[in-house]
Design a protein around this motif. Sequence first.
Motif, PDB file in Angstrom:
ATOM      1  N   ARG A  32       0.854  -1.187   0.000  1.00  0.00           N
ATOM      2  CA  ARG A  32       0.000   0.000   0.000  1.00  0.00           C
ATOM      3  C   ARG A  32       0.889   1.235   0.000  1.00  0.00           C
ATOM      4  N   ARG A  33       0.749   2.033  -1.055  1.00  0.00           N
ATOM      5  CA  ARG A  33       1.501   3.282  -1.159  1.00  0.00           C
ATOM      6  C   ARG A  33       0.667   4.407  -0.575  1.00  0.00           C
ATOM      7  N   SER A  34       1.319   5.283   0.178  1.00  0.00           N
ATOM      8  CA  SER A  34       0.610   6.381   0.825  1.00  0.00           C
ATOM      9  C   SER A  34       1.316   7.699   0.552  1.00  0.00           C
ATOM     10  N   THR A  35       0.540   8.685   0.126  1.00  0.00           N
ATOM     11  CA  THR A  35       1.114  10.020  -0.088  1.00  0.00           C
ATOM     12  C   THR A  35       1.389  10.719   1.235  1.00  0.00           C
ATOM     13  N   HIS A  61       6.297   7.818  -2.996  1.00  0.00           N
ATOM     14  CA  HIS A  61       7.404   8.243  -3.858  1.00  0.00           C
ATOM     15  C   HIS A  61       8.499   7.184  -4.033  1.00  0.00           C
ATOM     16  N   PHE A  62       8.402   6.045  -3.339  1.00  0.00           N
ATOM     17  CA  PHE A  62       9.429   5.007  -3.465  1.00  0.00           C
ATOM     18  C   PHE A  62       9.502   4.488  -4.891  1.00  0.00           C
ATOM     19  N   THR A  63      10.728   4.217  -5.340  1.00  0.00           N
ATOM     20  CA  THR A  63      10.920   3.592  -6.651  1.00  0.00           C
ATOM     21  C   THR A  63      10.565   2.109  -6.555  1.00  0.00           C
ATOM     22  N   ALA A  64      10.497   1.433  -7.694  1.00  0.00           N
ATOM     23  CA  ALA A  64      10.217  -0.007  -7.696  1.00  0.00           C
ATOM     24  C   ALA A  64      11.314  -0.764  -6.955  1.00  0.00           C
ATOM     25  N   ALA A  65      12.563  -0.328  -7.094  1.00  0.00           N
ATOM     26  CA  ALA A  65      13.675  -0.986  -6.404  1.00  0.00           C
ATOM     27  C   ALA A  65      13.573  -0.781  -4.897  1.00  0.00           C
TER      28      ALA A  65
END
Length: 182
Positions: A11-14, A36-40
């Motif tokens: 779950r990505r959170s702003t 904002h995290f990259t896939a890596a």
Amino acid sequence: MTVKDPPVEVRRSTKRRRTVSADLRDGVVIVSIPAHFTAAQEADWVQRMVTKLLSKHQPLTPTQGGAAPANPGDELLQRAGALSEAYLAGRGQPVSIGWVTNQNSRWASATPARKTIRLSHKLQGMPGWVVDYVILHEMAHLIEPSHNRVFWRLLEAYPRTETAKAFLDGVSFAANHGMAGR
């Protein structure tokens, strides 16, 4: 991760800027990361958090020989089921029960709304009748959340309740007074 590991949901959170968290809910590992995290970065953090979370849920070492169950929680669930039948008229059975390493000030905890029980890894190696009491204590909380008269009546059927409570009090006293390991 291996085939035995639970599924993972990211779950990505702003609202998150730097923190990452992981929680096990209904058999799914939920990893919350900043948007904002990259896939890596995501892959790295997911692996780290899943490893950390799953290490808290240590499998039970079989106490009576034979092969370990396919699912490490199965043995604890079977043990809880047998205790429930014997002492609680089949009530208070958890949907999940497992060992955790983050219980440092209590022997176990229960979440009645989810019917889950977490046992401190510090109980491992204690006599079986003590662990049975702790499991029964937490299952009683699944029936009656408070330490009231109704709660304590649920535990009256277990013949070693008072002895187990005294044993745990002695272990706690020893640990709090620098006598552990002597």
